[in-house]
Design an enzyme around this catalytic site. Structure first.
Site, short mmCIF file in Angstrom:
data_model
loop_
_atom_site.label_atom_id
_atom_site.label_comp_id
_atom_site.label_asym_id
_atom_site.label_seq_id
_atom_site.Cartn_x
_atom_site.Cartn_y
_atom_site.Cartn_z
N HIS A 104 0.84 -1.20 -0.09
CA HIS A 104 -0.12 -0.08 -0.18
C HIS A 104 1.19 1.15 -0.13
CE1 HIS A 104 -3.11 -2.51 2.27
NE2 HIS A 104 -3.62 -2.44 0.93
N LYS B 231 -15.98 -7.93 4.32
CA LYS B 231 -15.01 -8.70 5.01
C LYS B 231 -14.89 -8.37 6.34
CE LYS B 231 -11.84 -7.17 1.41
NZ LYS B 231 -10.19 -6.76 1.40
N ARG C 159 -1.74 -5.72 -8.79
CA ARG C 159 -0.55 -6.61 -8.15
C ARG C 159 -0.42 -7.49 -9.30
NH1 ARG C 159 -3.05 -7.48 -2.68
NH2 ARG C 159 -4.93 -7.07 -4.05
N SER D 52 -2.85 -7.78 2.52
CA SER D 52 -3.22 -7.76 4.01
C SER D 52 -3.44 -9.00 4.69
CB SER D 52 -4.32 -6.60 4.45
OG SER D 52 -3.83 -5.44 3.83
P1 ADP Z 1 -9.78 -3.59 -0.92
O1 ADP Z 1 -10.78 -4.32 0.15
O2 ADP Z 1 -10.50 -2.33 -1.34
O3 ADP Z 1 -9.35 -4.44 -1.80
P2 ADP Z 1 -7.35 -3.49 0.24
O4 ADP Z 1 -6.93 -2.71 1.41
O5 ADP Z 1 -7.01 -4.71 0.09
O6 ADP Z 1 -8.56 -3.03 -0.18
O7 ADP Z 1 -6.53 -2.73 -1.10
C1 ADP Z 1 -6.56 -1.52 -1.32
C2 ADP Z 1 -5.81 -1.28 -2.73
O8 ADP Z 1 -4.59 -1.35 -2.62
C3 ADP Z 1 -6.15 -2.25 -3.82
O9 ADP Z 1 -6.38 -1.40 -4.89
C4 ADP Z 1 -5.15 -3.29 -3.95
O10 ADP Z 1 -5.18 -3.78 -5.16
C5 ADP Z 1 -4.08 -2.37 -3.48
N1 ADP Z 1 -2.89 -3.08 -2.96
C6 ADP Z 1 -3.19 -3.99 -1.87
N2 ADP Z 1 -1.95 -4.83 -1.65
C7 ADP Z 1 -1.02 -4.32 -2.57
C8 ADP Z 1 0.10 -4.46 -3.04
N3 ADP Z 1 0.94 -5.44 -2.08
N4 ADP Z 1 0.71 -3.99 -3.88
C9 ADP Z 1 -0.10 -2.97 -4.81
N5 ADP Z 1 -1.30 -2.80 -4.52
C10 ADP Z 1 -1.84 -3.30 -3.38
#
Ligand code: ADP
Length: 161
Positions: free
Chosen positions: A17, A41, A90, A128
């Site tokens: 992030h 979730k 990703r 995450s």
């Molecule tokens: P959501 O529930 O909206 O997917 P996340 O917190 O999992 O929330 O992710 C928020 C954003 O960050 C999404 O666009 C996700 O693809 C991106 N993201 C999460 N982890 C990574 C990572 N390791 N590298 C790049 N982008 C990421």
């Protein structure tokens, strides 16, 4: 002024992030990190805890604001004057869902575009949920999350036992 929002669950924020945030902050004048409150979730951290962790590891950024939202991302973007939604991509596996969401959001508000950014390759497998799993089984997450998040994860897991 070009304003973007970076919405997500951030349960917890990871180095992936932060990589995306860093890229967004160099492209846009102001980036709102928007923590989703009402998600399907089940989260291990409350909204306040997620916001506090983001706050503590983003001190060096001068053009970001941390906030939370309920409801539609496009409505929140509109409310804060953002014309761009940032999402991280990703792998190909992210694409289908993100594509659908970007087009749906465009349908809801034509004036807001989604911009996809790719993290450095080391973070392409990071999420995450992977971090939560590793931490739950006592693994080392120091390469995946900032130090303050590592501490909070350990605290949370101790509470749960
Ligand atoms: P959501 O529930 O909206 O997917 P996340 O917190 O999992 O929330 O992710 C928020 C954003 O960050 C999404 O666009 C996700 O693809 C991106 N993201 C999460 N982890 C990574 C990572 N390791 N590298 C790049 N982008 C990421």
């Amino acid at each position: 002024m070009k304003v973007a929002i970076y919405p997500g669950t951030f349960d917890p924020i990871t180095n992936g992030h932060l990589d995306i945030l860093n890229r967004a902050a160099t492209i846009f004048d102001l980036v709102y990190i928007a923590v989703a409150m009402d998600v399907d979730k089940k989260t291990i951290f409350s909204v306040d805890e997620r916001i506090q962790m983001i706050h503590d590891c983003t001190q060096e950024f001068t053009n970001i604001k941390i906030s939370h939202f309920n409801g539609l991302v496009v409505d929140y973007a509109n409310q804060v004057g953002a014309s761009v939604i940032i999402r991280g991509l990703r792998a190909v596996s992210d694409f289908e869902f993100e594509f659908q969401m970007a087009l749906t959001n465009r349908h809801l508000n034509e004036n807001i575009d989604t911009v996809f950014l790719m993290p450095r390759v080391d973070y392409t497998y990071l999420s995450s949920s992977v971090v939560r799993e590793i931490a739950r089984f006592g693994g080392d997450v120091s390469r995946f999350v900032p130090e303050n998040v590592q501490i909070e994860l350990l605290k949370k897991l101790r509470e749960k036992k």
